[in-house]
Write an enzyme that holds these catalytic residues in place. Sequence first.
Site, PDB file in Angstrom:
ATOM      1  N   HIS A 285       1.065  -1.226  -0.070  1.00  0.00           N
ATOM      2  CA  HIS A 285      -0.124  -0.026  -0.019  1.00  0.00           C
ATOM      3  C   HIS A 285       0.694   1.278   0.025  1.00  0.00           C
ATOM      4  O   HIS A 285       1.971   1.188   0.489  1.00  0.00           O
ATOM      5  CB  HIS A 285      -0.939  -0.018   1.227  1.00  0.00           C
ATOM      6  CG  HIS A 285      -1.994  -0.853   1.444  1.00  0.00           C
ATOM      7  ND1 HIS A 285      -3.336  -0.634   1.083  1.00  0.00           N
ATOM      8  CD2 HIS A 285      -1.931  -2.071   1.727  1.00  0.00           C
ATOM      9  CE1 HIS A 285      -3.897  -1.648   1.170  1.00  0.00           C
ATOM     10  NE2 HIS A 285      -3.210  -2.549   1.622  1.00  0.00           N
ATOM     11  N   HIS A 328      -3.078  -0.875  11.736  1.00  0.00           N
ATOM     12  CA  HIS A 328      -2.044   0.094  12.514  1.00  0.00           C
ATOM     13  C   HIS A 328      -2.348   0.810  13.509  1.00  0.00           C
ATOM     14  O   HIS A 328      -3.455   0.919  13.968  1.00  0.00           O
ATOM     15  CB  HIS A 328      -1.949   0.949  10.937  1.00  0.00           C
ATOM     16  CG  HIS A 328      -3.210   1.613  10.713  1.00  0.00           C
ATOM     17  ND1 HIS A 328      -4.047   0.950  10.126  1.00  0.00           N
ATOM     18  CD2 HIS A 328      -3.407   2.888  10.747  1.00  0.00           C
ATOM     19  CE1 HIS A 328      -5.175   1.961   9.651  1.00  0.00           C
ATOM     20  NE2 HIS A 328      -4.548   3.091  10.260  1.00  0.00           N
ATOM     21  N   GLU A 334      -8.569   9.669  13.798  1.00  0.00           N
ATOM     22  CA  GLU A 334      -9.202   9.032  12.650  1.00  0.00           C
ATOM     23  C   GLU A 334     -10.811   9.007  12.768  1.00  0.00           C
ATOM     24  O   GLU A 334     -10.985   8.160  13.458  1.00  0.00           O
ATOM     25  CB  GLU A 334      -8.767   7.907  11.867  1.00  0.00           C
ATOM     26  CG  GLU A 334      -7.403   8.152  11.697  1.00  0.00           C
ATOM     27  CD  GLU A 334      -6.925   6.519  11.042  1.00  0.00           C
ATOM     28  OE1 GLU A 334      -7.653   5.726  10.773  1.00  0.00           O
ATOM     29  OE2 GLU A 334      -5.555   6.657  10.820  1.00  0.00           O
ATOM     30  N   HIS A 358     -11.121   6.230  15.580  1.00  0.00           N
ATOM     31  CA  HIS A 358      -9.831   5.402  16.224  1.00  0.00           C
ATOM     32  C   HIS A 358      -8.892   6.692  16.484  1.00  0.00           C
ATOM     33  O   HIS A 358      -8.488   7.262  15.571  1.00  0.00           O
ATOM     34  CB  HIS A 358      -9.424   4.596  15.352  1.00  0.00           C
ATOM     35  CG  HIS A 358     -10.328   3.542  14.875  1.00  0.00           C
ATOM     36  ND1 HIS A 358     -10.839   3.437  13.504  1.00  0.00           N
ATOM     37  CD2 HIS A 358     -11.052   2.405  15.478  1.00  0.00           C
ATOM     38  CE1 HIS A 358     -11.706   2.387  13.487  1.00  0.00           C
ATOM     39  NE2 HIS A 358     -11.751   1.902  14.483  1.00  0.00           N
ATOM     40  N   HIS A 364      -6.153  -0.298  15.127  1.00  0.00           N
ATOM     41  CA  HIS A 364      -7.524  -0.618  14.434  1.00  0.00           C
ATOM     42  C   HIS A 364      -6.973  -1.456  12.962  1.00  0.00           C
ATOM     43  O   HIS A 364      -5.943  -1.500  12.731  1.00  0.00           O
ATOM     44  CB  HIS A 364      -8.354   0.359  14.109  1.00  0.00           C
ATOM     45  CG  HIS A 364      -7.442   1.734  13.473  1.00  0.00           C
ATOM     46  ND1 HIS A 364      -6.577   2.629  14.164  1.00  0.00           N
ATOM     47  CD2 HIS A 364      -7.682   2.337  12.170  1.00  0.00           C
ATOM     48  CE1 HIS A 364      -6.181   3.418  13.373  1.00  0.00           C
ATOM     49  NE2 HIS A 364      -6.725   3.354  12.244  1.00  0.00           N
TER      50      HIS A 364
END
Length: 431
Positions: A285, A328, A334, A358, A364
């Site tokens: 990613h 992560h 967030e 989060h 999460h």
Amino acid sequence: MEMQYLQGFGNYLQSEAEPNVLIPGHNSPQKVPLGLYAEQISGTAFAMPRVNNLHSWVYRILPSVMHGDFKNFSHPKLLGTPFDGMTPPTQMRWGPPPYPKKPTHFVGGLMTMAGNGRIDLHCGGALHLYAINQSMQDEFFYNADGDFLIVPQEGDLIFKTEFGILEVVPGEIIVIPRGIKYQVILKQENARGYICENFGAPFRLPDLGIIGANGLANPRDFQIPVANYEQRKGNFTLIGKFQGHLWSAPIDHSPLNIVAWHGNYTPYKYNLNLFNTIASVSFDHIDPSIFTVLTSPSTTLGVANIDFVIFPSRWIVADNTFRPPYFHRNIMSEYMGLITGKYDAKEEGFVPGGSSLHNSMTAHGPDAEAYEKAVNQSLQPEYYAGTLAFMFESCYVWRVTQQALTAKFREADYLDCWKGLRWNFKYTHRE
Ligand code: FE2
């Protein structure tokens, strides 16, 4: 016709609802044509460098000073700084908010979920939901505390603003800058969605670095209204949000009375389906900052006061890669919402209209079901269709409000979504 909006690039636009109101070279002529009044609205400090300077000159039937005394009134669900309640580091998720039973317009239908920073120091923001069933008719609203970035999730809306009219449907966003007056009109029976109130630097497009001149949200796709004035007189109410409180003042005319304007401080809208998504075409990613639509920078380079980030429909092609968002923990905080479809880290449970939080360093990642699917799937190029999730991400912790903590639509069993993650490792003795 709507025009393109080029915020943060020094472009100044103009619009006239009647011809020959704007006089070339003169912002404040001795006499404005048609007996109008000239007024400047500045969204940034006067001496802000040109590239980020936001201001508009407007030519209106009556100047904005013409209204009565402001009186405070209470709105128990709309909260401002300080957000100083106890915020647990727990992962949190909510279902969609219920629609009101009583007639409720846009301002009355706001509910604050979380916030941070300080309104009076122009730092941080607040996160609100709206759920409404009534149009604003004789009420006009403005917010002196911050910009509203509004993300409709259900129901089309018409925003009648000082600068003109913008219609917004789910899948689009609208930004109403600090101070601009407007009404929200329903096109269907109900509407609901999310709002990020930004107390900090105005939202702008992120820099693209080595991506180059194109990509992500392109400036040409932002739209602004054209001048459109009303000549209504009556017993109306001007509602102001100032320092976290609501204030109402009588006004005997519609403040949506700008006949012509020029500048670059206006409401604008953007269709999120036009976002040019960039991601890995080999493996792994790229960090999710590549999904940033708009950013409100902090005073530290590379650190956002608030980023608005989306996860739209896209091809997912990375080879030998765990494709959903990985597990992560990170410094940023967030708050996520889902406009439509499914989110690939939680295909069940996170429903459109819902939201999750989060906070900084709270772990999460994908739920057990999404994890099992991702590690076992055969990796073909896949078009992840019909999805639109977003995130309001801040460098400051989102302090959750008591009403959000205890809301009936909060999911008490959210943590169970990770319970099924199995201990796969088997002990191997090594000398
Ligand atoms: Fe995350």
